[in-house]
Design a protein around this motif. Sequence first.
Motif, PDB file in Angstrom:
ATOM      1  N   LYS A 138      -3.636   8.529   6.678  1.00  0.00           N
ATOM      2  CA  LYS A 138      -3.319   8.238   8.070  1.00  0.00           C
ATOM      3  C   LYS A 138      -4.048   6.968   8.471  1.00  0.00           C
ATOM      4  N   ALA A 139      -3.333   6.071   9.159  1.00  0.00           N
ATOM      5  CA  ALA A 139      -3.938   4.831   9.648  1.00  0.00           C
ATOM      6  C   ALA A 139      -3.636   4.704  11.134  1.00  0.00           C
ATOM      7  N   LEU A 140      -4.700   4.599  11.945  1.00  0.00           N
ATOM      8  CA  LEU A 140      -4.561   4.467  13.389  1.00  0.00           C
ATOM      9  C   LEU A 140      -5.385   3.283  13.878  1.00  0.00           C
ATOM     10  N   ASP A 141      -5.091   2.823  15.073  1.00  0.00           N
ATOM     11  CA  ASP A 141      -5.835   1.731  15.690  1.00  0.00           C
ATOM     12  C   ASP A 141      -6.854   2.326  16.661  1.00  0.00           C
ATOM     13  N   TYR A 142      -8.152   2.097  16.402  1.00  0.00           N
ATOM     14  CA  TYR A 142      -9.184   2.710  17.253  1.00  0.00           C
ATOM     15  C   TYR A 142      -9.211   2.114  18.667  1.00  0.00           C
ATOM     16  N   LYS A 143      -8.444   1.056  18.888  1.00  0.00           N
ATOM     17  CA  LYS A 143      -8.342   0.497  20.237  1.00  0.00           C
ATOM     18  C   LYS A 143      -7.299   1.244  21.086  1.00  0.00           C
ATOM     19  N   ASP A 144      -6.490   2.073  20.430  1.00  0.00           N
ATOM     20  CA  ASP A 144      -5.539   2.899  21.177  1.00  0.00           C
ATOM     21  C   ASP A 144      -6.288   4.024  21.881  1.00  0.00           C
ATOM     22  N   LYS A 145      -5.925   4.305  23.109  1.00  0.00           N
ATOM     23  CA  LYS A 145      -6.676   5.242  23.943  1.00  0.00           C
ATOM     24  C   LYS A 145      -6.746   6.647  23.344  1.00  0.00           C
TER      25      LYS A 145
ATOM     26  N   VAL B  77      -8.056   6.086   7.892  1.00  0.00           N
ATOM     27  CA  VAL B  77      -8.685   4.854   8.372  1.00  0.00           C
ATOM     28  C   VAL B  77      -8.291   4.558   9.812  1.00  0.00           C
ATOM     29  N   THR B  78      -9.142   3.803  10.495  1.00  0.00           N
ATOM     30  CA  THR B  78      -8.736   3.101  11.710  1.00  0.00           C
ATOM     31  C   THR B  78      -8.859   1.613  11.434  1.00  0.00           C
ATOM     32  N   ALA B  79      -7.881   0.881  11.894  1.00  0.00           N
ATOM     33  CA  ALA B  79      -7.830  -0.571  11.695  1.00  0.00           C
ATOM     34  C   ALA B  79      -6.745  -1.134  12.594  1.00  0.00           C
ATOM     35  N   GLY B  80      -6.695  -2.456  12.707  1.00  0.00           N
ATOM     36  CA  GLY B  80      -5.626  -3.100  13.451  1.00  0.00           C
ATOM     37  C   GLY B  80      -4.269  -2.761  12.843  1.00  0.00           C
ATOM     38  N   LYS B  81      -3.248  -2.707  13.681  1.00  0.00           N
ATOM     39  CA  LYS B  81      -1.925  -2.264  13.234  1.00  0.00           C
ATOM     40  C   LYS B  81      -1.365  -3.109  12.088  1.00  0.00           C
ATOM     41  N   LEU B  82      -1.726  -4.379  12.016  1.00  0.00           N
ATOM     42  CA  LEU B  82      -1.169  -5.232  10.962  1.00  0.00           C
ATOM     43  C   LEU B  82      -1.613  -4.808   9.571  1.00  0.00           C
ATOM     44  N   HIS B  83      -2.692  -3.984   9.480  1.00  0.00           N
ATOM     45  CA  HIS B  83      -3.180  -3.524   8.176  1.00  0.00           C
ATOM     46  C   HIS B  83      -2.625  -2.158   7.782  1.00  0.00           C
ATOM     47  N   HIS B  84      -1.971  -1.446   8.699  1.00  0.00           N
ATOM     48  CA  HIS B  84      -1.633  -0.040   8.447  1.00  0.00           C
ATOM     49  C   HIS B  84      -0.736   0.171   7.233  1.00  0.00           C
TER      50      HIS B  84
ATOM     51  N   GLY C 142     -10.352  -2.705   8.610  1.00  0.00           N
ATOM     52  CA  GLY C 142      -9.579  -3.928   8.421  1.00  0.00           C
ATOM     53  C   GLY C 142     -10.350  -5.107   7.868  1.00  0.00           C
ATOM     54  N   GLY C 143     -11.667  -5.130   8.028  1.00  0.00           N
ATOM     55  CA  GLY C 143     -12.478  -6.232   7.525  1.00  0.00           C
ATOM     56  C   GLY C 143     -12.764  -6.113   6.040  1.00  0.00           C
ATOM     57  N   SER C 144     -13.509  -7.072   5.513  1.00  0.00           N
ATOM     58  CA  SER C 144     -13.752  -7.129   4.067  1.00  0.00           C
ATOM     59  C   SER C 144     -14.523  -5.919   3.548  1.00  0.00           C
ATOM     60  N   VAL C 145     -15.533  -5.443   4.306  1.00  0.00           N
ATOM     61  CA  VAL C 145     -16.325  -4.292   3.853  1.00  0.00           C
ATOM     62  C   VAL C 145     -15.456  -3.042   3.825  1.00  0.00           C
ATOM     63  N   GLY C 146     -14.769  -2.769   4.936  1.00  0.00           N
ATOM     64  CA  GLY C 146     -13.946  -1.572   5.016  1.00  0.00           C
ATOM     65  C   GLY C 146     -12.802  -1.566   4.017  1.00  0.00           C
ATOM     66  N   TYR C 147     -12.216  -2.719   3.781  1.00  0.00           N
ATOM     67  CA  TYR C 147     -11.108  -2.845   2.834  1.00  0.00           C
ATOM     68  C   TYR C 147     -11.571  -2.492   1.427  1.00  0.00           C
ATOM     69  N   PHE C 148     -12.735  -2.995   1.059  1.00  0.00           N
ATOM     70  CA  PHE C 148     -13.266  -2.733  -0.280  1.00  0.00           C
ATOM     71  C   PHE C 148     -13.714  -1.277  -0.394  1.00  0.00           C
ATOM     72  N   LEU C 149     -14.401  -0.782   0.646  1.00  0.00           N
ATOM     73  CA  LEU C 149     -14.880   0.596   0.644  1.00  0.00           C
ATOM     74  C   LEU C 149     -13.715   1.579   0.545  1.00  0.00           C
ATOM     75  N   THR C 150     -12.644   1.324   1.266  1.00  0.00           N
ATOM     76  CA  THR C 150     -11.479   2.209   1.219  1.00  0.00           C
ATOM     77  C   THR C 150     -10.953   2.338  -0.206  1.00  0.00           C
ATOM     78  N   GLN C 151     -10.920   1.236  -0.942  1.00  0.00           N
ATOM     79  CA  GLN C 151     -10.453   1.288  -2.328  1.00  0.00           C
ATOM     80  C   GLN C 151     -11.391   2.096  -3.212  1.00  0.00           C
ATOM     81  N   LEU C 152     -12.700   1.943  -3.011  1.00  0.00           N
ATOM     82  CA  LEU C 152     -13.664   2.726  -3.789  1.00  0.00           C
ATOM     83  C   LEU C 152     -13.495   4.216  -3.525  1.00  0.00           C
ATOM     84  N   LEU C 153     -13.246   4.568  -2.270  1.00  0.00           N
ATOM     85  CA  LEU C 153     -13.076   5.974  -1.896  1.00  0.00           C
ATOM     86  C   LEU C 153     -11.801   6.548  -2.510  1.00  0.00           C
ATOM     87  N   LEU C 154     -10.719   5.798  -2.444  1.00  0.00           N
ATOM     88  CA  LEU C 154      -9.465   6.258  -3.046  1.00  0.00           C
ATOM     89  C   LEU C 154      -9.624   6.429  -4.552  1.00  0.00           C
TER      90      LEU C 154
END
Length: 329
Positions: free
Chosen positions: A192-199, A175-182, A155-167
């Motif tokens: 697949k996008a999940l929240d790593y704070k979910d148990k 990815v795992t990120a906060g739900k607002l980014h899914h 969800g942060g700036s590094v992960g957001y940019f890296l995800t685009q490079l990978l795609l």
Amino acid sequence: MGKMKMNSWQWQKKGEPENLVLKESNIPELGKDEILIQNTFIGLNPVDWKLIENGHPDWEINHIPGVDGTGIVIKVGDNMEHLQLGSRVCYHTDLSKAGSFSTHTIVKGNSIMTIPNNLNDAAAAAFPCPSLTAIQAFQKIPSLLNKIVLVSGAGGSVGYFLTQLLLESGAKVYVTAGKLHHQEFLKMGVLKALDYKDKDWKKEMKKSLQGNLFDVVFDMVSGAHAAGLLDLISYYGHMVAIQDRIKENLLSPFTTCVSLHEIALGAFHKYASQQQIAHLMQNGEKLLCKIRTGILKQREFKITTFDSLPQHLAEMKKNNLSTKYLVKI
């Protein structure tokens, strides 16, 4: 003629960002390989408040923090006369030197990226630390086409940019990120996008892999969190720990043979060869062009004032915000 002056936020001691003090001082003389930049924008990053809180071995009282900035080249050292005055550039600073929290910053002339036409200074100031970190992480893996990849803490700036490079490289990205980014990640092509704070997120992620494991995990959270993801990595896979290192003794020898990679962007100032620095800056300029043309996107940012710089650093620390703040000079 008197010496040129600058205003800067200066570090006094380990502690809160609010402890920074705004002072006027003389601009130092340039070294032969250095240039003077009159800043237009400063990019704030989590590493900034972390360094202010914990200090740095090379910092003394009145040190100027700040790793990212954008501005105009207004003076060059004797060996840098090939650089054009008035050029718009962005940069990442050497932590052992005075940083970007200032109206003016001195940097090595080989450690700057020229901003392409039609890309504004604000976007360029948001670029160096997160995007160069992302490209360094990305380049740790020799081939990513069709590889099954997890970006943990995307969800942060590094992960957001890296995800685009990978795609863009043809990887199969989770990815795992906060739900607002899914939803945004799924629209980009993430599988697949999940929240790593979910148990139970790991159980759900394994289910979605249908018996497979990840070829590569990029972790943006912490060393401890990355260590907890090792069981998701396949035989001869890779763990790229961007936020911290993983201890090798966490892996049993001669089993899954997972390769551990560490990322330390700031270390390039001290340890990279001239050729490696040139290559990194060239890669940065290519990515800036992709941002200008809309191929790659940046996280949304908020523009604030020089006077409120410590306040927003404190806000970033307190709320662990993914908000990108830019300070306008």
